[in-house]
Design an enzyme around this catalytic site. Structure first.
Site, PDB file in Angstrom:
ATOM      1  N   ASN A 183      38.183  47.085  33.831  1.00 29.39           N
ATOM      2  CA  ASN A 183      37.782  47.077  35.233  1.00 29.39           C
ATOM      3  C   ASN A 183      38.334  45.860  35.956  1.00 29.39           C
ATOM      4  O   ASN A 183      39.325  45.963  36.682  1.00 29.39           O
ATOM      5  CB  ASN A 183      36.251  47.132  35.331  1.00 29.39           C
ATOM      6  CG  ASN A 183      35.787  47.248  36.770  1.00 29.39           C
ATOM      7  OD1 ASN A 183      36.597  47.288  37.682  1.00 29.39           O
ATOM      8  ND2 ASN A 183      34.495  47.292  36.964  1.00 29.39           N
ATOM      9  N   ASP A 184      37.737  44.706  35.728  1.00 29.92           N
ATOM     10  CA  ASP A 184      38.128  43.508  36.468  1.00 29.92           C
ATOM     11  C   ASP A 184      39.622  43.201  36.364  1.00 29.92           C
ATOM     12  O   ASP A 184      40.221  42.720  37.318  1.00 29.92           O
ATOM     13  CB  ASP A 184      37.342  42.297  35.952  1.00 29.92           C
ATOM     14  CG  ASP A 184      35.888  42.361  36.396  1.00 29.92           C
ATOM     15  OD1 ASP A 184      35.616  43.018  37.413  1.00 29.92           O
ATOM     16  OD2 ASP A 184      35.039  41.774  35.716  1.00 29.92           O
ATOM     17  N   VAL A 185      40.217  43.492  35.210  1.00 29.27           N
ATOM     18  CA  VAL A 185      41.621  43.132  35.014  1.00 29.27           C
ATOM     19  C   VAL A 185      42.563  44.023  35.825  1.00 29.27           C
ATOM     20  O   VAL A 185      43.774  43.803  35.823  1.00 29.27           O
ATOM     21  CB  VAL A 185      42.033  43.183  33.531  1.00 29.27           C
ATOM     22  CG1 VAL A 185      41.247  42.173  32.731  1.00 29.27           C
ATOM     23  CG2 VAL A 185      41.873  44.565  32.958  1.00 29.27           C
TER      24      VAL A 185
END
Lengths: 464, 102
Positions: free
Chosen positions: A393-395
């Site tokens: 997600n964040d990456v």
């Protein structure tokens, strides 16, 4: 055996350890490297036993304990599932730390057998070295235990913080220095035990404020600590093999921590001094408005991928949790049969430890030359038809490139949004670890697949 | 003037840090997990200290406090040595290149 000959053998094992690490520069040479490491260890153990030259009843016990420990280790090594690698490594670190503490205790109680002086009259230099070894070892031990509990899920991954935490740590650090100082002056056994106990406490306090997704940094850091502890003991015992190894492991862990911090665009101290999303960040996400998302099913996903000419897979921690790597490999095989070109993109901090995703993919028989690091594949997203994001997600969050206010601003990101369409396998719209919404969910070319990563991947395979 | 042996050990230590620095940078990122498990195994060479602690001393009393800590350290380090090297071996065996015939 003469002391000189002994030292030469220790030097040889040190060199073999260097070669063992050197072998890891490519998968082809790595297996041979590991073998050299084993030989180095065998030499070190063998010559030590010969040099003491005591083959009485104590030797029998030594062999028994060696076999007990060895069979436990071998059993774990063969039984452990690859998804549990992070907690295994954390657990192993704790053992190195505790072993260092125990050796330091033996050396303190019986300095004469190590030629360090006599009880109550130990050489000052040795005393400093063994206190350092014991203290760092103790910190490694409890710190790794906490990391292990967090990774295993026995303890919540959420950061535990309280008021005055940093001051308490600072105070304890000063107490440690004071204890070493007075230990050198008085040689008191009580002070030595106090030193170890305070260090145990520091280890706990150091790791509890660090959140689950920062674990790659923590594991690497503890790896480094275990090395410095070994080096400290190496100086005490005047043992070259131990000094070389300690330095190698220490710098190895430090480099890995650095790589992990860079992968998150955060400074080392920022990570150590407490987690993201611990305080202010969480409040922002609660006020998010409802935006429309495109919701898809396995059928749509299969259709999109079947008609693509190239697909890039972006795995993340969610893949490890769902144990979806084998299902993923089957899906990829089915795609390849349809003539689709597939590659994998790995972000440096994907997963819970350095290289976590690579091991899981290797376990699922994915050839390592299909797996690429961020800098080698990032330009390919622009030419790719489908990006299949599974458990990450964040990456992938483009906000890291655009919004300087965002906590992840400046973090290197996989340019997933540049591909023609993005498939997001995720259980819900919940934000990732950083506690921020992912803009990518609401884009025109994104199709959300709300399901368990493994089940969804299996279903897609059926539809291919 | 004689040089303290400590200085020799310190030199070895400092140089080894540099060796470690360059060697570890050359490790391919996909092998970072095996790197951690193998460094784990080799740092258990601390077992040499444990062996000396447990074997030395008088033979009548092989279970005094220092020896016991030595034996305990042997168990811990042995778990690590066997576990670390074997799990590394197991992981490395999984890394395969693309087969040509497919």
């Amino acid at each position: 055996m003469s002391a000189n000959l002994l030292a030469i053998f220790y030097l040889i094992s040190g060199v073999l350890f260097i070669l063992a690490l050197r072998g890891l520069s490519s998968p082809e040479t790595s297996r041979q490297g590991n073998l050299l490491g084993i030989i180095g260890m065998a030499i070190a153990i063998g010559v030590t036993i010969l040099s003491v030259g005591n083959f009485s009843i104590g030797f029998i016990y030594l062999i028994i304990f060696l076999l007990i420990g060895g069979s436990i280790g071998a059993f774990i090594a063969f039984k452990i599932p690859m998804t549990a690698m992070p907690e295994l490594v954390a657990g192993f670190h704790s053992l190195v730390g505790l072993a260092a503490v125990f050796v330091a205790i033996s050396a303190f109680l019986k300095p004469d057998i190590f030629n360090l002086g006599f009880p109550g009259n130990i050489k000052i230099a040795s005393l400093i070295e063994m206190s350092l070894g014991a203290s760092i070892g103790a910190i490694t031990f409890t710190g790794s235990i906490i990391a292990f509990l967090k990774l295993r899920g026995i303890m919540s991954g959420a950061p535990i913080t309280f008021v005055g935490q940093h001051y308490l740590n600072l105070l304890l650090g000063l107490i440690l220095i004071g204890l070493v100082f007075y230990l050198c002056k008085t040689q008191s056994e009580t002070l030595f035990w106090t030193l170890i106990i305070v260090s145990f406490l520091v280890g706990i306090l150091l790791i509890i404020p660090i959140g689950g997704a920062d674990m790659p940094v923590v594991i690497s850091m503890l790896n480094s600590y275990s090395g410095w502890a070994a080096a400290g003991i190496g100086f005490t015992l005047e043992n070259t093999a131990l000094i070389i190894t300690g330095a190698l492991v220490g710098s190895s862990g430090a480099i890995l921590s650095y790589i992990m911090c860079k992968g998150m665009n955060r400074s080392f101290f920022n990570v150590i001094l407490g987690g993201w999303g611990a305080t202010d960040e969480t409040s922002k996400t609660t006020s998010k408005e409802q935006k429309p998302v495109k919701n898809g099913n396995a059928d749509d996903a299969a259709f999109l991928m079947k008609n693509a000419s190239s697909v890039i897979i972006v795995p993340g921690y969610g893949m490890a949790v769902a144990q979806a790597q084998h299902a993923l490999k089957e899906m990829v095989d089915a795609l390849k049969k349809n003539g689709v070109k597939v590659s994998y993109a790995i972000h440096p901090v994907a997963g819970r430890m350095p290289g976590h995703m690579n091991v899981l993919l290797a376990e699922a028989n994915v050839p390592y030359d299909e797996v690429f690091e961020l800098e080698h594949i990032n330009n390919d997203f622009a030419n790719c038809d489908v990006a299949y994001v599974i458990g990450a997600n964040d990456v992938t969050n483009p906000i890291a490139k655009t919004d300087p206010q965002s906590p992840i601003y400046g973090m290197p990101i996989l340019d997933v949004e540049k591909s023609k369409s993005v498939l997001f396998v995720k259980r819900s719209l919940s934000p990732g670890y950083a506690g921020i919404d992912n803009d990518l969910f609401y884009r025109e070319n994104t199709l959300m697949l709300f399901a368990d990563a493994k089940k969804m991947t299996e279903e897609i395979t059926k539809n291919l | 003037m004689e040089i303290d042996p400590f200085i020799f050990r310190l030199s070895i230590f400092i140089l080894s840090i540099f060796v470690g620095y360059y060697v570890v940078w050359s490790v391919t990122p996909s092998l970072h997990t095996p790197l951690m498990s193998v460094t784990n195994a080799i740092s258990s060479v601390i077992i040499v200290g444990a062996i000396i602690a447990s074997l030395s001393g008088n033979t009548e009393n092989i279970f005094d406090t220092a020896n016991i800590f030595g034996y305990l350290a042997i168990i811990l380090a042995a778990v690590n040595i066997f576990g670390g090297f074997l799990v590394t071996q197991r992981m490395l065996a999984m890394y395969k290149k693309k087969k040509k015939d497919k």
